[in-house]
Design a protein around this motif. Structure first.
Motif, PDB file in Angstrom:
ATOM      1  N   TRP A 187       0.779  -1.236   0.000  1.00  0.00           N
ATOM      2  CA  TRP A 187       0.000   0.000   0.000  1.00  0.00           C
ATOM      3  C   TRP A 187       0.817   1.296   0.000  1.00  0.00           C
ATOM      4  CZ3 TRP A 187      -1.896  -3.408   4.238  1.00  0.00           C
ATOM      5  CH2 TRP A 187      -3.021  -4.139   3.845  1.00  0.00           C
ATOM      6  N   THR A 188       2.073   1.219   0.473  1.00  0.00           N
ATOM      7  CA  THR A 188       2.784   2.451   0.833  1.00  0.00           C
ATOM      8  C   THR A 188       2.851   3.484  -0.307  1.00  0.00           C
ATOM      9  OG1 THR A 188       4.210   0.901   2.008  1.00  0.00           O
ATOM     10  CG2 THR A 188       4.761   3.232   2.192  1.00  0.00           C
ATOM     11  N   TYR A 189       3.262   3.031  -1.503  1.00  0.00           N
ATOM     12  CA  TYR A 189       3.498   4.043  -2.557  1.00  0.00           C
ATOM     13  C   TYR A 189       2.203   4.754  -2.934  1.00  0.00           C
ATOM     14  CZ  TYR A 189       1.731   0.910  -6.262  1.00  0.00           C
ATOM     15  OH  TYR A 189       0.939   0.118  -7.050  1.00  0.00           O
ATOM     16  N   ARG A 190       1.097   3.987  -3.017  1.00  0.00           N
ATOM     17  CA  ARG A 190      -0.175   4.640  -3.350  1.00  0.00           C
ATOM     18  C   ARG A 190      -0.665   5.534  -2.216  1.00  0.00           C
ATOM     19  NH1 ARG A 190      -2.355   3.044  -8.127  1.00  0.00           N
ATOM     20  NH2 ARG A 190      -1.988   0.859  -8.578  1.00  0.00           N
ATOM     21  N   ASP A 191      -0.393   5.114  -0.979  1.00  0.00           N
ATOM     22  CA  ASP A 191      -0.741   5.976   0.162  1.00  0.00           C
ATOM     23  C   ASP A 191      -0.103   7.352  -0.016  1.00  0.00           C
ATOM     24  OD1 ASP A 191      -2.053   3.866   1.443  1.00  0.00           O
ATOM     25  OD2 ASP A 191      -0.438   3.480   2.889  1.00  0.00           O
ATOM     26  N   VAL A 192       1.210   7.336  -0.266  1.00  0.00           N
ATOM     27  CA  VAL A 192       1.945   8.603  -0.347  1.00  0.00           C
ATOM     28  C   VAL A 192       1.437   9.422  -1.544  1.00  0.00           C
ATOM     29  CG1 VAL A 192       4.215   9.693  -0.586  1.00  0.00           C
ATOM     30  CG2 VAL A 192       3.985   7.563   0.726  1.00  0.00           C
ATOM     31  N   ILE A 193       1.289   8.770  -2.697  1.00  0.00           N
ATOM     32  CA  ILE A 193       0.895   9.501  -3.909  1.00  0.00           C
ATOM     33  C   ILE A 193      -0.511  10.095  -3.750  1.00  0.00           C
ATOM     34  CG2 ILE A 193       0.339   9.244  -6.370  1.00  0.00           C
ATOM     35  CD1 ILE A 193       2.657   7.102  -6.417  1.00  0.00           C
ATOM     36  N   GLU A 194      -1.451   9.290  -3.293  1.00  0.00           N
ATOM     37  CA  GLU A 194      -2.828   9.811  -3.182  1.00  0.00           C
ATOM     38  C   GLU A 194      -2.940  10.937  -2.157  1.00  0.00           C
ATOM     39  OE1 GLU A 194      -6.364   7.452  -3.097  1.00  0.00           O
ATOM     40  OE2 GLU A 194      -5.490   5.942  -4.423  1.00  0.00           O
ATOM     41  N   ILE A 195      -2.259  10.755  -1.027  1.00  0.00           N
ATOM     42  CA  ILE A 195      -2.377  11.775   0.022  1.00  0.00           C
ATOM     43  C   ILE A 195      -1.688  13.077  -0.408  1.00  0.00           C
ATOM     44  CG2 ILE A 195      -1.721  12.386   2.404  1.00  0.00           C
ATOM     45  CD1 ILE A 195      -3.938  10.218   2.229  1.00  0.00           C
ATOM     46  N   VAL A 196      -0.479  12.965  -0.936  1.00  0.00           N
ATOM     47  CA  VAL A 196       0.269  14.194  -1.232  1.00  0.00           C
ATOM     48  C   VAL A 196      -0.256  14.873  -2.503  1.00  0.00           C
ATOM     49  CG1 VAL A 196       2.559  15.202  -1.610  1.00  0.00           C
ATOM     50  CG2 VAL A 196       2.276  13.324   0.012  1.00  0.00           C
ATOM     51  N   GLU A 197      -0.635  14.095  -3.508  1.00  0.00           N
ATOM     52  CA  GLU A 197      -1.248  14.736  -4.682  1.00  0.00           C
ATOM     53  C   GLU A 197      -2.589  15.368  -4.307  1.00  0.00           C
ATOM     54  OE1 GLU A 197       0.593  12.429  -8.566  1.00  0.00           O
ATOM     55  OE2 GLU A 197      -1.536  12.139  -8.098  1.00  0.00           O
ATOM     56  N   GLY A 198      -3.319  14.699  -3.420  1.00  0.00           N
ATOM     57  CA  GLY A 198      -4.659  15.179  -3.086  1.00  0.00           C
ATOM     58  C   GLY A 198      -4.672  16.314  -2.079  1.00  0.00           C
ATOM     59  N   ALA A 199      -3.691  16.321  -1.156  1.00  0.00           N
ATOM     60  CA  ALA A 199      -3.772  17.318  -0.078  1.00  0.00           C
ATOM     61  C   ALA A 199      -2.396  17.741   0.433  1.00  0.00           C
ATOM     62  CB  ALA A 199      -4.601  16.747   1.086  1.00  0.00           C
ATOM     63  N   GLY A 200      -1.380  17.676  -0.466  1.00  0.00           N
ATOM     64  CA  GLY A 200      -0.017  18.006  -0.045  1.00  0.00           C
ATOM     65  C   GLY A 200       0.133  19.410   0.508  1.00  0.00           C
ATOM     66  N   ASP A 201      -0.711  20.341   0.031  1.00  0.00           N
ATOM     67  CA  ASP A 201      -0.599  21.726   0.527  1.00  0.00           C
ATOM     68  C   ASP A 201      -1.283  21.881   1.884  1.00  0.00           C
ATOM     69  OD1 ASP A 201      -3.063  21.193  -0.637  1.00  0.00           O
ATOM     70  OD2 ASP A 201      -3.413  23.274  -1.214  1.00  0.00           O
ATOM     71  N   ALA A 202      -1.950  20.823   2.350  1.00  0.00           N
ATOM     72  CA  ALA A 202      -2.630  20.897   3.652  1.00  0.00           C
ATOM     73  C   ALA A 202      -2.038  19.880   4.618  1.00  0.00           C
ATOM     74  CB  ALA A 202      -4.132  20.635   3.470  1.00  0.00           C
ATOM     75  N   LEU A 203      -0.762  19.554   4.388  1.00  0.00           N
ATOM     76  CA  LEU A 203      -0.122  18.470   5.129  1.00  0.00           C
ATOM     77  C   LEU A 203       1.259  18.924   5.605  1.00  0.00           C
ATOM     78  CD1 LEU A 203      -0.200  15.346   5.703  1.00  0.00           C
ATOM     79  CD2 LEU A 203       0.988  15.066   3.524  1.00  0.00           C
ATOM     80  N   ASP A 204       1.603  18.618   6.862  1.00  0.00           N
ATOM     81  CA  ASP A 204       2.925  19.003   7.369  1.00  0.00           C
ATOM     82  C   ASP A 204       3.950  17.875   7.259  1.00  0.00           C
ATOM     83  OD1 ASP A 204       2.247  21.699   8.273  1.00  0.00           O
ATOM     84  OD2 ASP A 204       0.919  20.667   9.681  1.00  0.00           O
ATOM     85  N   CYS A 205       3.535  16.652   7.588  1.00  0.00           N
ATOM     86  CA  CYS A 205       4.497  15.541   7.590  1.00  0.00           C
ATOM     87  C   CYS A 205       3.831  14.236   7.184  1.00  0.00           C
ATOM     88  CB  CYS A 205       5.054  15.290   9.003  1.00  0.00           C
ATOM     89  SG  CYS A 205       6.093  16.578   9.656  1.00  0.00           S
ATOM     90  N   VAL A 206       4.650  13.335   6.662  1.00  0.00           N
ATOM     91  CA  VAL A 206       4.237  11.944   6.473  1.00  0.00           C
ATOM     92  C   VAL A 206       4.964  11.110   7.523  1.00  0.00           C
ATOM     93  CG1 VAL A 206       4.396   9.936   4.932  1.00  0.00           C
ATOM     94  CG2 VAL A 206       3.802  12.195   4.006  1.00  0.00           C
ATOM     95  N   MET A 207       4.217  10.238   8.210  1.00  0.00           N
ATOM     96  CA  MET A 207       4.841   9.342   9.185  1.00  0.00           C
ATOM     97  C   MET A 207       5.024   7.967   8.554  1.00  0.00           C
ATOM     98  SD  MET A 207       3.526   7.986  12.935  1.00  0.00           S
ATOM     99  CE  MET A 207       2.856   9.563  13.387  1.00  0.00           C
ATOM    100  N   LEU A 208       6.265   7.467   8.618  1.00  0.00           N
ATOM    101  CA  LEU A 208       6.565   6.146   8.070  1.00  0.00           C
ATOM    102  C   LEU A 208       6.742   5.176   9.240  1.00  0.00           C
ATOM    103  CD1 LEU A 208       7.093   4.690   5.364  1.00  0.00           C
ATOM    104  CD2 LEU A 208       9.530   5.155   5.688  1.00  0.00           C
ATOM    105  N   PRO A 209       5.884   4.139   9.311  1.00  0.00           N
ATOM    106  CA  PRO A 209       6.005   3.202  10.430  1.00  0.00           C
ATOM    107  C   PRO A 209       7.039   2.116  10.155  1.00  0.00           C
ATOM    108  CG  PRO A 209       4.063   2.665   9.128  1.00  0.00           C
ATOM    109  CD  PRO A 209       4.709   3.867   8.474  1.00  0.00           C
ATOM    110  N   LYS A 210       7.427   1.427  11.226  1.00  0.00           N
ATOM    111  CA  LYS A 210       8.287   0.222  11.128  1.00  0.00           C
ATOM    112  C   LYS A 210       9.529   0.471  10.280  1.00  0.00           C
ATOM    113  CE  LYS A 210       4.373  -2.868  11.903  1.00  0.00           C
ATOM    114  NZ  LYS A 210       3.243  -1.936  11.960  1.00  0.00           N
ATOM    115  N   VAL A 211      10.165   1.628  10.479  1.00  0.00           N
ATOM    116  CA  VAL A 211      11.379   1.929   9.714  1.00  0.00           C
ATOM    117  C   VAL A 211      12.507   1.031  10.225  1.00  0.00           C
ATOM    118  CG1 VAL A 211      13.082   3.684   9.109  1.00  0.00           C
ATOM    119  CG2 VAL A 211      10.668   4.309   9.310  1.00  0.00           C
TER     120      VAL A 211
END
Ligand code: GLV
Ligand code: MG
Length: 307
Positions: free
Chosen positions: A74-98
């Motif tokens: 899921w990860t790549y689509r999570d990042v693409i959909e969230i940031v393309e859809g609302a990147g200007d309304a977002l401060d950070c992405v949290m990556l789990p289990k690094v």
């Protein structure tokens, strides 16, 4: 630095919670696509989160989305959909289990591409990395240095306890049979050292017994005492407790401001490096400690009561 005394977990699959979170006094909200969202609900959760970021009122809060970890599909689509859809309304992405630094580099590169593609400032979106396995902890220094986007290291106690086979099911509590010391001391200190080495914040993870506020405060005080900047909260009742525990007390804040005043006077007016403040000898190291407490107090909105 953003204030992160309380970091509220909000499942992305629950529009009612996404709505309610906006009115709560948490310093940070993280809208979750990972472990609080069932596999069948992940796709809809992405849409809910984009809509909530776009149309909600998140004034005064740090806005974070937790994507799924890199062992999933899921990860790549999570990042693409969230940031393309609302990147200007977002401060950070949290990556789990690094688990190692290249995972953070992967996210950094993907964010850069999306930012360029949609016309957002490159580097504008920050990253929070969860350390929640033995491998993640062993590699924590390299992870902390992996990207200028990193803002925090976040301890994930539940996954971590599973990863090391710790003998308890109650997150944050001492495992039965361990009667000396604190079973979490090493891991908290290890994360804190890496965070401070690379100028990152250190955030403690969740406490799952949400009815046990005393237990929450006790566990929070443990990481706050070491120097952690905040903790996850899973329920509105934990928010106030976290905001209080991770802010300096009024007394410590007043004391810190007095030290800064006295030291400033002694070095510039009297040209002396060490000076007495009441019964206390203060010097340059005292100033550094006072700066930390004063900065946290100011960020928490405290005002001086002693001049
Ligand atoms: C949080 O993600 C945890 O595993 O504790
Ligand atoms: Mg976890």
């Amino acid at each position: 630095m953003r204030s992160r005394r309380s970091c509220l977990a909000v499942p992305g699959s629950n529009p009612r919670f996404l709505d309610k979170a906006q009115g709560l006094p948490a310093d940070e909200v993280f809208l979750d696509l990972e472990d609080s969202v069932a596999p069948q609900a992940k796709e809809q959760a992405r849409k809910n989160i984009v809509a909530a970021l776009r149309t909600g009122d998140w004034t005064g809060k740090t806005r974070v989305v937790r994507v799924n970890d890199l062992s999933t599909s899921w990860t790549y689509r999570d990042v693409i959909e969230i940031v393309e859809g609302a990147g200007d309304a977002l401060d950070c992405v949290m990556l789990p289990k690094v688990e190692d630094a290249v995972q953070v580099s992967w996210l950094d590169t993907l964010l850069t591409q999306i930012e360029k593609s949609v016309g957002l400032p490159v580097g504008g979106i920050g990253v929070e990395a969860q350390i929640e396995s033995a491998r993640g902890l062993v590699n924590v220094d390299a992870i902390a240095a992996a990207s200028p986007r990193l803002e925090t290291l976040v301890f994930g106690p539940a996954d971590f306890m599973a990863s090391i086979n710790m003998r308890t099911l109650v997150v944050g509590q001492q495992p039965p049979g361990y009667t000396e010391g604190d079973a979490y001391h090493y891991v908290l200190m290890r994360i804190l050292m890496a965070a401070r080495t690379y100028d990152l914040q250190a955030i403690d993870g969740p406490y799952l017994q949400i009815k046990d506020l005393d237990g929450f405060a006790k566990v929070a005080r443990r990481s706050a005492a070491l120097g952690f900047d905040g903790k996850w909260v899973l329920h509105p009742t934990q928010i106030e407790a976290a905001n209080e525990v991770y802010s300096p007390t009024q007394e410590d804040y007043d004391h810190a401001e007095l030290i800064l005043d006295a030291y400033e006077r002694s070095t510039t007016v009297d040209r002396r490096g060490a000076v007495m403040l009441g019964d206390e000898m203060i010097d340059e190291a005292s100033r550094k400690m006072a700066l930390v407490v004063a900065a946290k107090g100011r960020a928490a909105g405290l005002a001086r009561t002693k001049g």
